[in-house]
Design a protein around this motif. Sequence first.
Motif, PDB file in Angstrom:
ATOM      1  N   PRO A 296      -9.368   8.044   0.835  1.00 35.07           N
ATOM      2  CA  PRO A 296      -9.023   6.797   0.135  1.00 35.07           C
ATOM      3  C   PRO A 296     -10.267   5.957  -0.161  1.00 35.07           C
ATOM      4  O   PRO A 296     -11.263   6.014   0.564  1.00 35.07           O
ATOM      5  N   SER A 297     -10.207   5.189  -1.210  1.00 37.93           N
ATOM      6  CA  SER A 297     -11.324   4.335  -1.603  1.00 37.93           C
ATOM      7  C   SER A 297     -11.769   3.444  -0.448  1.00 37.93           C
ATOM      8  O   SER A 297     -10.946   2.856   0.260  1.00 37.93           O
ATOM      9  N   ILE A 298     -13.074   3.326  -0.280  1.00 41.01           N
ATOM     10  CA  ILE A 298     -13.587   2.455   0.779  1.00 41.01           C
ATOM     11  C   ILE A 298     -13.186   1.011   0.531  1.00 41.01           C
ATOM     12  O   ILE A 298     -13.044   0.220   1.474  1.00 41.01           O
ATOM     13  N   PHE A 299     -12.986   0.639  -0.748  1.00 42.29           N
ATOM     14  CA  PHE A 299     -12.583  -0.726  -1.050  1.00 42.29           C
ATOM     15  C   PHE A 299     -11.153  -0.987  -0.581  1.00 42.29           C
ATOM     16  O   PHE A 299     -10.852  -2.048  -0.024  1.00 42.29           O
ATOM     17  N   ALA A 300     -10.269  -0.020  -0.781  1.00 41.67           N
ATOM     18  CA  ALA A 300      -8.895  -0.164  -0.293  1.00 41.67           C
ATOM     19  C   ALA A 300      -8.878  -0.192   1.223  1.00 41.67           C
ATOM     20  O   ALA A 300      -8.114  -0.954   1.837  1.00 41.67           O
ATOM     21  N   THR A 301      -9.730   0.618   1.847  1.00 39.17           N
ATOM     22  CA  THR A 301      -9.821   0.613   3.309  1.00 39.17           C
ATOM     23  C   THR A 301     -10.251  -0.753   3.813  1.00 39.17           C
ATOM     24  O   THR A 301      -9.745  -1.251   4.827  1.00 39.17           O
ATOM     25  N   ASP A 302     -11.181  -1.384   3.099  1.00 41.18           N
ATOM     26  CA  ASP A 302     -11.609  -2.734   3.473  1.00 41.18           C
ATOM     27  C   ASP A 302     -10.445  -3.713   3.416  1.00 41.18           C
ATOM     28  O   ASP A 302     -10.273  -4.547   4.311  1.00 41.18           O
TER      29      ASP A 302
ATOM     30  N   ALA B  17      -0.194  11.699 -11.090  1.00 44.17           N
ATOM     31  CA  ALA B  17       0.823  11.193 -10.168  1.00 44.17           C
ATOM     32  C   ALA B  17       0.599   9.717  -9.860  1.00 44.17           C
ATOM     33  O   ALA B  17       1.556   8.945  -9.707  1.00 44.17           O
ATOM     34  N   HIS B  18      -0.656   9.304  -9.770  1.00 44.87           N
ATOM     35  CA  HIS B  18      -0.965   7.878  -9.583  1.00 44.87           C
ATOM     36  C   HIS B  18      -0.421   7.061 -10.759  1.00 44.87           C
ATOM     37  O   HIS B  18       0.171   5.993 -10.575  1.00 44.87           O
ATOM     38  N   ALA B  19      -0.626   7.588 -11.976  1.00 40.46           N
ATOM     39  CA  ALA B  19      -0.147   6.890 -13.162  1.00 40.46           C
ATOM     40  C   ALA B  19       1.376   6.781 -13.159  1.00 40.46           C
ATOM     41  O   ALA B  19       1.937   5.718 -13.441  1.00 40.46           O
ATOM     42  N   ALA B  20       2.042   7.869 -12.827  1.00 45.19           N
ATOM     43  CA  ALA B  20       3.512   7.863 -12.796  1.00 45.19           C
ATOM     44  C   ALA B  20       4.020   6.884 -11.752  1.00 45.19           C
ATOM     45  O   ALA B  20       5.005   6.161 -11.983  1.00 45.19           O
ATOM     46  N   HIS B  21       3.347   6.844 -10.618  1.00 44.18           N
ATOM     47  CA  HIS B  21       3.769   5.937  -9.547  1.00 44.18           C
ATOM     48  C   HIS B  21       3.542   4.480  -9.953  1.00 44.18           C
ATOM     49  O   HIS B  21       4.380   3.612  -9.680  1.00 44.18           O
ATOM     50  N   ALA B  22       2.411   4.201 -10.612  1.00 48.01           N
ATOM     51  CA  ALA B  22       2.119   2.835 -11.061  1.00 48.01           C
ATOM     52  C   ALA B  22       3.178   2.355 -12.043  1.00 48.01           C
ATOM     53  O   ALA B  22       3.654   1.214 -11.970  1.00 48.01           O
TER      54      ALA B  22
ATOM     55  N   THR C 187      -3.491   4.622  -3.079  1.00 48.02           N
ATOM     56  CA  THR C 187      -4.629   5.396  -2.604  1.00 48.02           C
ATOM     57  C   THR C 187      -4.282   6.887  -2.572  1.00 48.02           C
ATOM     58  O   THR C 187      -3.123   7.274  -2.686  1.00 48.02           O
ATOM     59  N   GLY C 188      -5.309   7.707  -2.417  1.00 50.97           N
ATOM     60  CA  GLY C 188      -5.114   9.146  -2.336  1.00 50.97           C
ATOM     61  C   GLY C 188      -6.357   9.838  -1.816  1.00 50.97           C
ATOM     62  O   GLY C 188      -7.352   9.189  -1.467  1.00 50.97           O
ATOM     63  N   ASN C 189      -6.313  11.172  -1.791  1.00 53.46           N
ATOM     64  CA  ASN C 189      -7.408  11.970  -1.238  1.00 53.46           C
ATOM     65  C   ASN C 189      -7.935  13.023  -2.219  1.00 53.46           C
ATOM     66  O   ASN C 189      -8.746  13.859  -1.846  1.00 53.46           O
TER      67      ASN C 189
ATOM     68  N   HIS D  26       0.845  -1.195   0.000  1.00 52.67           N
ATOM     69  CA  HIS D  26       0.000   0.000   0.000  1.00 52.67           C
ATOM     70  C   HIS D  26       0.877   1.240   0.000  1.00 52.67           C
ATOM     71  O   HIS D  26       1.773   1.375   0.835  1.00 52.67           O
ATOM     72  N   GLU D  27       0.624   2.135  -0.934  1.00 52.68           N
ATOM     73  CA  GLU D  27       1.339   3.403  -0.980  1.00 52.68           C
ATOM     74  C   GLU D  27       0.342   4.531  -1.213  1.00 52.68           C
ATOM     75  O   GLU D  27      -0.597   4.384  -2.005  1.00 52.68           O
ATOM     76  N   THR D  28       0.567   5.659  -0.514  1.00 53.36           N
ATOM     77  CA  THR D  28      -0.293   6.829  -0.656  1.00 53.36           C
ATOM     78  C   THR D  28       0.327   7.802  -1.647  1.00 53.36           C
ATOM     79  O   THR D  28       1.526   8.071  -1.601  1.00 53.36           O
TER      80      THR D  28
END
Length: 597
Positions: A579-585, A310-315, A563-565, A301-303
């Motif tokens: 963060p997505s509720i699914f990731a929180t689960d 930025a999510h795309a670059a990190h992926a 995840t992010g905000n 898990h990384e924020t």
Amino acid sequence: MSPEQREAASHQGNLVVLAGPGAGKTRTLVARIGYLLATVSRHRSVAAITFTDTAATEVGVRLRRLGMPGGRRVASNTIHGFCLRHILRPYARFTDVLFPDQVTVSDDKQLKAWWEQAALDSRMGQITDRDITNLNKQRRQLAAGEDPQAFDPRYLETIARFQRLLDEHQALDFDAMTERALAVLRSSAEVRRMLAARFSHLVVDEYQDLGPVLHAIVLTLLASGVQVTAVGDPDQMMFTFLGADARLLEELQQRADFASRALSVNFRSGARLIEAGQRVLGASRGYRSAPGREELGLITHETVDDDLDAHAAHAVAIAQERISNGTAPEEIAVLYPGKGPLLNHLKAELDRGQLAYDAEKARKIPSGPIADFVSDCTGRHLSGPLPGVSNRVAGAAEARTIMDLATLWHRRRIDAGLAIEEDTPRRLARQLTAVLDTAAKPAPSDPANAFLEGLCNALELGALAQASSDERDHTALDECRAVCANGLTLAELAGGRAPGRITLTTYHSAKGREFDVVILPGLINKHVPYYGQYGITEAELHIARRNFYVALTRARHEVVLLTGNFFTDAWGVPRYTSPSIFATDVLSTAAPASDYT
């Protein structure tokens, strides 16, 4: 086989098999068919209905590996193929159900034109692709017996006019095959009796995704004395928008004349990944990892404290790091929920990082019998005379034997009216061997152009394609040539993943596939799950949760959650959230929100 698989395979009577991700569903289904063939009269057959042509082919290949060739005793088809070959062609003429002698299966472009004409004629007006999807969904519901009073009269008139256009042009689409097959069964007790005399058992795969018309066909055959095995997983239902309904499988499960068996061992993933999937569902399904598997699986898990770019670059950076650590690119998948800014950013970052990838619906061969045959031949060409695990192409089905291919080619020639007296599977097998078993063994990464042209010329596939009653075949070879000209490899032509390319696809399209590493960027609430202008309904949330569950459970060894905000939506509006509720689960040890039932 595991004890659960063996018990399901050898059950006597009607059966529902609930098979979670990685549970060895296909192995169990094939073993069940083999058991039924061995325990019923040699004069009776088993019908195996699968969701795709590829799955139908795989059933036949695995049966032969078990030493049970089946022949005419196994009818392994998609639901449309079963309806066409075993109900409409032999029996429609004995009923009032219209079925032309020279039937044509129309392609999507022609069907869209007829829908648009029907909508204009019924004063419904101009329609979109979404409207056509909804019209087809209602058409299936009507065919299954739902009350017409529940539908908009304009929709009813549009559907009726579309069906008249099919009749005028002596054409069918895939829905018409199932609708008319059901009408044949309902109109003739004698037809039902003859089908029940031939097929002692009906085995249906992916039952949760096959809709109300198939369910009505199954119930009709069941009432006629055919025993039924339904295999599926309501948690992986992906075609709600087409009318799929998990309650249909549950209806069978609750019948007194059906037993139920669950396959709870996941042979794909480690215990940590399995537990995470159940937390997403909000309920324990009792799934567990294979006995003796020590690897628990990794959840990373990384924020990301920025927008979707930025999510795309990190992926992409994570994918590059996994490759540098020894993971093959084709064993990495970057999954996204649907079209939108995230997909655009991912493509831009992959291009910037010069990381080769396969995008959704790009570099893919068309669907249809001829394209499937080309794919099967390519798989056999790559495997060589002695196929095995070491030379299997990632993502592709196991290679078929020369005799399997020759028999299929012979059948296609007969159906197209091109077979000559000298044609036999054995003679055709010799021709195939000369093309497929070359002296120099090909590599999966080799370009596919030259092989495709050689195959088409040697087997006269152009004439076979044009004589086919399936309109998809008429353009299939040109479409194959077009994607081959864009650099398609032999591995891809064989239906597998291209060596050296990561997979970039949607949660939905990842179903049925598996990868060593799955990367899930953009896990921000209101992006995953997506909230539209008016929020999200309970039903939409259920669908989004199932889609995310499918994406998460594709991983064999590692899933990466980003995840992010904050994100900017497709209209350029910034959304500040959580963060997505699914990731929180996934990351929580407590039970998730109770939106799942």
